[in-house]
Design an enzyme around this catalytic site. Structure first.
Site, mmCIF file in Angstrom:
data_model
loop_
_atom_site.group_PDB
_atom_site.id
_atom_site.type_symbol
_atom_site.label_atom_id
_atom_site.label_comp_id
_atom_site.label_asym_id
_atom_site.label_seq_id
_atom_site.Cartn_x
_atom_site.Cartn_y
_atom_site.Cartn_z
ATOM 1 N N ARG A 260 -15.293 -27.327 -6.582
ATOM 2 C CA ARG A 260 -14.715 -26.031 -6.932
ATOM 3 C C ARG A 260 -15.760 -25.155 -7.608
ATOM 4 O O ARG A 260 -16.817 -25.608 -8.042
ATOM 5 C CB ARG A 260 -13.531 -26.218 -7.883
ATOM 6 N N GLY A 261 -15.425 -23.879 -7.700
ATOM 7 C CA GLY A 261 -16.291 -22.983 -8.454
ATOM 8 C C GLY A 261 -16.018 -23.167 -9.936
ATOM 9 O O GLY A 261 -15.071 -23.849 -10.342
ATOM 10 N N HIS B 240 -8.874 -30.946 -18.541
ATOM 11 C CA HIS B 240 -7.465 -30.934 -18.177
ATOM 12 C C HIS B 240 -6.776 -32.043 -18.937
ATOM 13 O O HIS B 240 -7.344 -33.120 -19.122
ATOM 14 C CB HIS B 240 -7.280 -31.209 -16.680
ATOM 15 N N ASP C 167 -17.338 -23.742 -14.138
ATOM 16 C CA ASP C 167 -18.159 -24.629 -14.950
ATOM 17 C C ASP C 167 -17.357 -25.854 -15.351
ATOM 18 O O ASP C 167 -16.375 -26.214 -14.690
ATOM 19 C CB ASP C 167 -18.643 -23.832 -16.161
ATOM 20 N N ILE C 168 -17.751 -26.459 -16.472
ATOM 21 C CA ILE C 168 -17.067 -27.654 -16.928
ATOM 22 C C ILE C 168 -15.769 -27.248 -17.621
ATOM 23 O O ILE C 168 -15.690 -26.202 -18.267
ATOM 24 C CB ILE C 168 -17.971 -28.449 -17.898
ATOM 25 N N THR C 169 -14.742 -28.063 -17.448
ATOM 26 C CA THR C 169 -13.501 -27.764 -18.137
ATOM 27 C C THR C 169 -12.747 -29.063 -18.431
ATOM 28 O O THR C 169 -13.136 -30.145 -17.974
ATOM 29 C CB THR C 169 -12.619 -26.788 -17.337
ATOM 30 N N CYS D 32 -16.197 -23.885 -19.801
ATOM 31 C CA CYS D 32 -16.571 -22.930 -18.763
ATOM 32 C C CYS D 32 -17.970 -22.379 -18.981
ATOM 33 O O CYS D 32 -18.304 -21.308 -18.502
ATOM 34 C CB CYS D 32 -15.557 -21.789 -18.664
ATOM 35 N N ILE E 20 -9.694 -20.911 -14.414
ATOM 36 C CA ILE E 20 -9.592 -20.878 -12.962
ATOM 37 C C ILE E 20 -10.814 -21.532 -12.348
ATOM 38 O O ILE E 20 -11.930 -21.312 -12.804
ATOM 39 C CB ILE E 20 -9.492 -19.421 -12.459
ATOM 40 N N GLY F 264 -7.421 -24.535 -8.374
ATOM 41 C CA GLY F 264 -6.579 -23.385 -8.727
ATOM 42 C C GLY F 264 -6.685 -23.018 -10.181
ATOM 43 O O GLY F 264 -7.773 -22.701 -10.656
#
Lengths: 392, 154
Positions: free
Chosen positions: A236-237, A243, A239-241, A335, A305, A317
């Protein structure tokens, strides 16, 4: 025949002689009717036949149409009735079909996901033959999936129906969700399924985008296990995130080409979905400025996103922080944007939050509304295993 | 006015001539693919990039994933990706063959794709294995119409 009608003459696969007899020009006001479509199986033994009640919102007229599925996924329309185009007037099978009417009334039937879904739309893709003879309009197409698009603002009130299939999945392991998305993207590409939306949450998981910005992970990868979190990298586009539980995630698997959206507009709409949700709780959120895609409350990020688009089909998403454990974000530069914080709905609102399911459903209906879907079909018996036998 | 737009959209979807409104720029002697890539042919060599319409719909490109020199490419298959606004979008190749050169400048200046999609923003050069595939591509007029139809969808 006025100038516009003359311009529309000709074209491939069109019975041009009949088509030239275009219907009378209708005034905008006459088009403004809201159409609601109910559908039901008329006779159970024969699922190939369905009757549709079409109710014009003004005047409450009900008309019935029948069509049959003949062989495979062919759809044959026998006759149809134009309703509601003029108040109190009913036109049936007239030789002079205006393009306007065909646009509004061409129907197709999708059985891609095991449920009957009625869609109204523009049918010219994949049509093998169509024409108008002796007052009866017939159209045959070899594929059930067709092209459809929502009408523009100048035609408000007259909406074509697009359906969204929603999977409510609870907490799903990241890799399982990834594999499911890959399968769904492939199915969507080949037209096996309709636009689909996955609604779920993940166990504690850090993810990297295609650019693999490991430098934004502030702790050694080995430490993540002790934190009880996984790390995955994706296509995906973004940066790091992070969840985690109590963060609402939506993964739309939709065809951008069918709705004429590019990446930029798609992402803007995803931002709007989250902004609208926040506003339901009186939280004023806004989209980031250039290069800071996401949804912010002040300089705190409440929604992220990261999207992948492959041959115009989307995956991954958005992630909206309802009330996740924000401590996890301390281990990353979220991000890739330093000196900006993260926040959650819980933190920002002083309203009492309802059950998370409610909030997730608000997210889903906000998405459906913003993207112009007029019906949501919830998929029954959602199970990662049944869809991905090959995983386990 | 509204019905005129109606007619225009209906006509677009019938794929017949409609009122022309040119938005994105299109270059005359290039060939175009329906996933918005262009090809410039020079003998057996083909230069590939994405069109103005594509870069406009993508937003500011921040990263371009390039294939390796020597990698094979296939007509209609993805060979790389661009990232913009937190979205990675696959780029598909209009032709089959072998990658002989990639535009290294895109590593440091991915924005070239936006600024100069048909020239400095070129992405790869391919040695074509099947020139017949070029016949499946659109010329600039067809591609312009194609873009209009796509944009009329919303």
């Amino acid at each position: 025949m006025n100038r516009e009608n003359r311009d529309l003459a000709g074209g491939d696969g069109v019975n041009s002689v009949d088509m030239l007899q275009l219907g009378p020009e209708l005034e905008d006001a006459e088009i403004r009717r809201e159409l609601a479509v109910d559908f039901h199986e008329k006779s159970t033994p024969s699922p190939a036949t369905m009757a549709v009640d079409i109710e014009a919102a003004v005047g409450g007229k009900r008309e019935e149409m029948e069509w049959e599925k003949s062989g495979g996924r062919k759809l044959l329309l026998r006759r149809w009735v134009a309703v509601g185009l003029r108040s109190g007037e009913r036109r049936e099978g007239e030789g002079a079909f205006g393009l306007l009417w065909i646009r509004a009334w061409a129907l197709r039937l999708d059985s891609g996901s095991g449920s009957w879904v009625l869609n109204m739309g523009f049918l010219f893709e994949g049509f093998e033959q169509w024409g108008c003879k002796n007052g009866v309009f017939t159209a045959t197409r070899s594929e059930a999936m067709g092209m459809e698009f929502p009408l523009g603002e100048e035609l408000e009130g007259m909406r074509l129906q697009r359906s969204l299939e929603v999977w409510k999945m609870g907490v799903v392991n990241y890799l399982d969700a990834l594999k499911l998305q890959e399968k769904l993207v492939s199915d969507r590409k080949s037209g096996k399924i309709l636009d689909t939306l996955l609604s779920l949450q993940h166990p504690p998981t850090f993810t990297l985008g295609k650019r693999r910005t490991y430098h934004n992970l502030l702790v050694p990868e080995a430490d993540l296990q002790t934190l009880g979190a996984e790390l995955h990298y994706t296509q995906r586009g973004g940066d790091i995130t992070f969840h985690g539980p109590h963060q609402a995630i939506l993964y739309p698997i939709i065809s951008l080409r069918d709705i004429g959206l590019g990446a930029r507009k798609y992402v803007e709409n995803l931002e709007l979905v989250m902004i609208e949700l926040a506003s339901l709780y009186s939280v004023q959120a806004c989209a980031g400025r250039t290069c800071e895609t996401g949804v912010w409350v002040g300089d705190r990020k409440i929604g992220a996103i990261g999207v992948r688009i492959s041959s115009s089909i989307t995956s991954h998403g958005l992630a909206f922080n309802i009330d996740p454990d924000l401590n996890y974000f301390k281990h990353i530069v979220p991000c890739g944007i330093a000196d900006k914080g993260v926040t959650s709905l819980r933190r920002e609102t002083n309203k009492l939050l309802p059950a998370e399911e409610v909030i997730q459903e608000q997210l889903i209906s906000g998405f459906a509304r913003l993207f112009g879907y007029s019906s949501i079909v919830y998929k029954e018996n959602v199970s990662i295993l049944s869809e991905n036998e090959e995983i386990k | 006015m509204a019905s005129r737009l109606w007619a225009s959209r209906a006509a677009s979807h019938l794929r017949i001539s409609a009122f022309h409104r040119g938005f994105s720029s299109v270059v005359k002697d290039l060939k175009y693919f329906d996933s918005h890539e262009w090809v410039k042919v020079d003998g057996k060599s083909a230069t590939v990039g994405i069109t103005d319409h594509a870069q406009d719909h993508l937003g500011d490109v921040v990263y371009v994933e390039l294939p390796e020199v020597g990698a094979p490419v296939t007509h209609g298959s993805s060979f790389g990706a661009v990232e913009s606004v937190k979205a990675t979008s696959d780029i598909n190749s209009p032709v089959s063959g072998k990658v002989v050169e990639v535009n290294e400048k895109l590593n440091s200046s991915p924005g070239l794709v936006n600024a100069s999609p048909y020239e400095n923003g070129w992405i790869i050069k391919v040695e074509m294995s099947n020139e017949g595939e070029l016949n499946n591509l659109m010329d600039s007029d067809k591609y312009s119409k194609f873009c209009e139809e796509e944009d009329a969808k919303h």
